[in-house]
Design a protein around this motif. Structure first.
Motif, PDB file in Angstrom:
ATOM      1  N   ALA A   1      15.076 -45.138  17.717  1.00  0.00           N
ATOM      2  CA  ALA A   1      13.727 -44.590  17.882  1.00  0.00           C
ATOM      3  C   ALA A   1      12.609 -45.485  17.360  1.00  0.00           C
ATOM      4  N   GLY A   2      12.609 -46.735  17.773  1.00  0.00           N
ATOM      5  CA  GLY A   2      11.531 -47.633  17.392  1.00  0.00           C
ATOM      6  C   GLY A   2      11.714 -48.303  16.049  1.00  0.00           C
ATOM      7  N   ALA A   3      12.872 -48.114  15.409  1.00  0.00           N
ATOM      8  CA  ALA A   3      13.124 -48.752  14.124  1.00  0.00           C
ATOM      9  C   ALA A   3      13.110 -50.267  14.281  1.00  0.00           C
ATOM     10  N   LYS A   4      12.497 -50.929  13.312  1.00  0.00           N
ATOM     11  CA  LYS A   4      12.414 -52.389  13.388  1.00  0.00           C
ATOM     12  C   LYS A   4      12.136 -52.948  12.006  1.00  0.00           C
ATOM     13  N   GLY A   5      12.524 -54.183  11.806  1.00  0.00           N
ATOM     14  CA  GLY A   5      12.182 -54.882  10.578  1.00  0.00           C
ATOM     15  C   GLY A   5      12.912 -54.369   9.349  1.00  0.00           C
ATOM     16  N   LYS A   6      12.294 -54.546   8.195  1.00  0.00           N
ATOM     17  CA  LYS A   6      12.916 -54.266   6.900  1.00  0.00           C
ATOM     18  C   LYS A   6      12.302 -53.029   6.253  1.00  0.00           C
ATOM     19  N   LEU A   7      13.162 -52.197   5.680  1.00  0.00           N
ATOM     20  CA  LEU A   7      12.723 -50.994   4.975  1.00  0.00           C
ATOM     21  C   LEU A   7      13.251 -51.055   3.552  1.00  0.00           C
ATOM     22  N   LEU A   8      12.360 -50.963   2.588  1.00  0.00           N
ATOM     23  CA  LEU A   8      12.746 -51.007   1.183  1.00  0.00           C
ATOM     24  C   LEU A   8      12.778 -49.596   0.606  1.00  0.00           C
ATOM     25  N   ALA A   9      13.802 -49.323  -0.183  1.00  0.00           N
ATOM     26  CA  ALA A   9      13.935 -48.030  -0.845  1.00  0.00           C
ATOM     27  C   ALA A   9      14.663 -48.247  -2.161  1.00  0.00           C
TER      28      ALA A   9
ATOM     29  N   ALA B   1      24.073 -49.839  14.428  1.00  0.00           N
ATOM     30  CA  ALA B   1      23.575 -49.270  15.676  1.00  0.00           C
ATOM     31  C   ALA B   1      22.209 -49.824  16.064  1.00  0.00           C
ATOM     32  N   CYS B   2      21.414 -50.228  15.082  1.00  0.00           N
ATOM     33  CA  CYS B   2      20.026 -50.619  15.332  1.00  0.00           C
ATOM     34  C   CYS B   2      19.851 -52.108  15.042  1.00  0.00           C
ATOM     35  N   GLU B   3      19.913 -52.879  16.065  1.00  0.00           N
ATOM     36  CA  GLU B   3      19.869 -54.334  15.938  1.00  0.00           C
ATOM     37  C   GLU B   3      18.542 -54.794  15.343  1.00  0.00           C
ATOM     38  N   GLY B   4      18.627 -55.721  14.384  1.00  0.00           N
ATOM     39  CA  GLY B   4      17.432 -56.302  13.792  1.00  0.00           C
ATOM     40  C   GLY B   4      16.807 -55.487  12.683  1.00  0.00           C
ATOM     41  N   VAL B   5      17.399 -54.339  12.343  1.00  0.00           N
ATOM     42  CA  VAL B   5      16.862 -53.492  11.280  1.00  0.00           C
ATOM     43  C   VAL B   5      17.606 -53.781   9.977  1.00  0.00           C
ATOM     44  N   GLU B   6      16.867 -53.856   8.886  1.00  0.00           N
ATOM     45  CA  GLU B   6      17.476 -54.053   7.572  1.00  0.00           C
ATOM     46  C   GLU B   6      16.966 -52.982   6.619  1.00  0.00           C
TER      47      GLU B   6
END
Length: 381
Positions: free
Chosen positions: A55-63, A83-88
């Motif tokens: 659903a539009g996930a992209k790039g890096k997510l910090l938590a 499942a989501c290519e390119g997402v970190e």
């Protein structure tokens, strides 16, 4: 944090808990993937095997935050990234207090916490949740806090709230203390010192243990139940759930509190709790779920903070439980991370995301609470 010794819950109780699944889902990296139209920019990619909607996930997510949910988070991140290519997704298990601090400083997109935000923390979150937003508590996973110990020749130790309180408050210092002997007739308890370990970092696990002890044994535990820092004198400290778990594994005569997965990973024995029910209750996912299913929602609006019954005497209900929340802004999330935040949390609270929890040692959310969270996540803005 593995919260079940043998069997997880089964998806059979209507209105109770949805459970099943495997520790590792190899299908999440399946080649059987299909592209779907992107939402909010980015590439939306759904794995036919896993049904994870990027659903539009992209790039890096910090938590950052709770180490109690670290093992669950590792599974979720692995599956989502497959499942989501390119997402970190980068989750740091630094403890609940550290996670909330980073969230309220705007350093992370969401925080994991084993306790709901305090009023002052909500007020502080309004500085980084723009447009009138604030931090909200979204329960995501639950389970028992195990009392793990190492005592040669004693495999089925029983304690109650009073003895646990006195042990961690340095009032009971020998394993053959009369209070412990009374609860364990026939056990070969040694005349040796108890080596009690506690968390050195701020922890929601510490806070939940304190809430249990102050509620179930108020005469014996007079410390601040809201404190995430260890409030008592004496004992030895170790950092994080992994730190206290290692201490119990290595030190004869030791005892500490931790999520069950850490105890099981180290093959440590765990205490059964005498609650006043017909039989002492073991720390298992199923037994914790019986307590969590009775939780009441005390939050309002989009906040789903829960109230737990630490004094339960229900048959088979394990009383020392925690629920881990993901804390995010209801409004005013950063535009560049919002699509990934929503897609990831949509997955973690989905039926599939919850199914992987039981064999990872966690108690999936009760059906009614899960449904409420599933309705809120898409509204984050």
């Amino acid at each position: 944090m593995k919260l079940s010794r043998k069997n997880g819950l089964r998806a059979s109780a209507i209105g109770a808990l949805v459970v099943s699944g495997a520790l590792v889902l190899s299908a999440c990296g399946s080649d059987n993937n299909t592209e779907t139209p992107a939402k909010d920019g980015g590439t939306a990619k759904t794995s036919a095997a896993s049904n994870i909607d990027c659903a539009g996930a992209k790039g890096k997510l910090l938590a950052a935050g709770s180490s109690a949910q670290r093992n669950a988070m590792d599974l979720w991140v692995k599956n989502f990234q497959a499942a989501c290519e390119g997402v970190e997704i980068n989750y740091q298990g630094i403890g609940s207090g550290g996670g909330i601090t980073k969230f309220n400083q705007g350093q992370v997109a969401f925080a994991g916490s084993d306790s709901a935000l305090k009023d002052e923390e909500v007020a502080e979150s309004q500085k980084i949740c723009t447009g009138g937003g604030k931090g909200v508590n979204l329960p995501m996973v639950g389970g028992p806090i195990a009392i793990a110990y190492k005592l040669d020749g004693v495999d089925n130790l029983v304690l109650d709230a009073s003895t646990i309180a006195k042990i961690f408050d340095n009032k009971i210092t020998k394993w053959n203390d009369p209070a412990i002997t009374k609860l364990n007739p026939g056990a070969k308890l040694p005349d040796s010192a108890i080596q009690a370990f506690h968390r050195s970092d701020e922890s929601g696990t510490t806070q939940n243990l304190g809430k249990y002890l102050s509620t179930a044994a108020p005469a014996d535990w007079k410390h601040d139940p809201k404190s995430k820092s260890w409030p008592a004198q004496g004992g030895q400290a170790a950092n994080g759930s992994s730190g206290v778990a290692t201490a119990v594994k290595d030190v004869e005569g030791s005892i500490s509190y931790m999520e069950l997965s850490y105890a099981e990973a180290n093959k440590s024995s765990t205490v059964s709790i005498a609650t006043g029910a017909a039989a002492p209750v073991a720390a298992t996912t199923e037994n914790a779920s019986k307590a969590i299913a009775a939780a009441k929602v005390k939050g309002t609006g989009n906040d789903v903070a829960l109230s737990l019954d630490y004094k339960t005497k229900a048959e088979g209900a394990y009383p020392i439980v925690l629920v881990t929340y993901e804390i995010a802004c209801d409004k005013g999330n950063k535009a560049e991370t919002l699509p990934t935040l929503k897609a990831f949390l949509n997955y973690t609270v989905s039926e599939e995301g919850q199914k992987v929890l039981s064999d990872a040692g966690y108690a999936p959310l009760p059906a009614e609470i899960a449904a409420k969270v599933r309705a809120i996540v898409p509204t984050l803005s």
